[in-house]
Design a protein around this motif. Sequence first.
Motif, short mmCIF file in Angstrom:
data_model
loop_
_atom_site.label_atom_id
_atom_site.label_comp_id
_atom_site.label_asym_id
_atom_site.label_seq_id
_atom_site.Cartn_x
_atom_site.Cartn_y
_atom_site.Cartn_z
N LEU A 128 0.59 -1.16 -0.11
CA LEU A 128 -0.09 -0.09 0.05
C LEU A 128 0.97 1.30 -0.18
N LEU A 129 1.86 1.10 0.75
CA LEU A 129 2.70 2.44 0.87
C LEU A 129 3.31 2.61 -0.54
N GLY A 130 3.98 1.52 -1.11
CA GLY A 130 4.32 1.68 -2.44
C GLY A 130 3.58 2.37 -3.47
N GLU A 131 2.19 1.87 -3.54
CA GLU A 131 1.03 2.39 -4.29
C GLU A 131 0.81 3.96 -4.11
N ARG A 132 0.74 4.32 -2.81
CA ARG A 132 0.15 5.36 -2.45
C ARG A 132 1.21 6.60 -2.50
#
Length: 159
Positions: free
Chosen positions: A58-62
């Motif tokens: 999620l951190l990578g996407e956001r």
Amino acid sequence: MAIYIVMEPPRSRPDSDPVYVRDGFSLLGFLLPLVWLLWNRLWIETLVFLAVTLALGLLGERAGAAEFAVAGISVLLAIYIGIEGSVFRVWALRRRGWTEWGVVEAEDREDAEARYISESLAAPEPAIVALPIRPGTPQTRGTDNGAPELGLFGYPGRT
């Protein structure tokens, strides 16, 4: 030679055999951390691993982080599982009531089992000896005349 941590079963399960946890790097824990955690029944550690992995995704996407950064952190997490996997197993056994008997140095698991049995049979548990209590004046430290002391030990009778 390898180091094995010997875990003895809880008293509620006297029919269980001791568990020998090899201390060292786990190649399968590094290559397939999720499978390795599930195989060793490390449920809490599996949930933490899944949560951290999902959070990284999620951190990578956001954040729009580079894919190689997220992949690099995932590889570091897999290395950590490979290095500390035996510690996770010991923690899980302790949570289940197992006690740590000690450490055995051996070539393989069978050798560790033989050394554990020979050491546990050869060395009886030390008896606790109670020292007699003598009634009378209490033991005091220091000089008798109240003079200051120099160093760790006082010299009674000297001023």
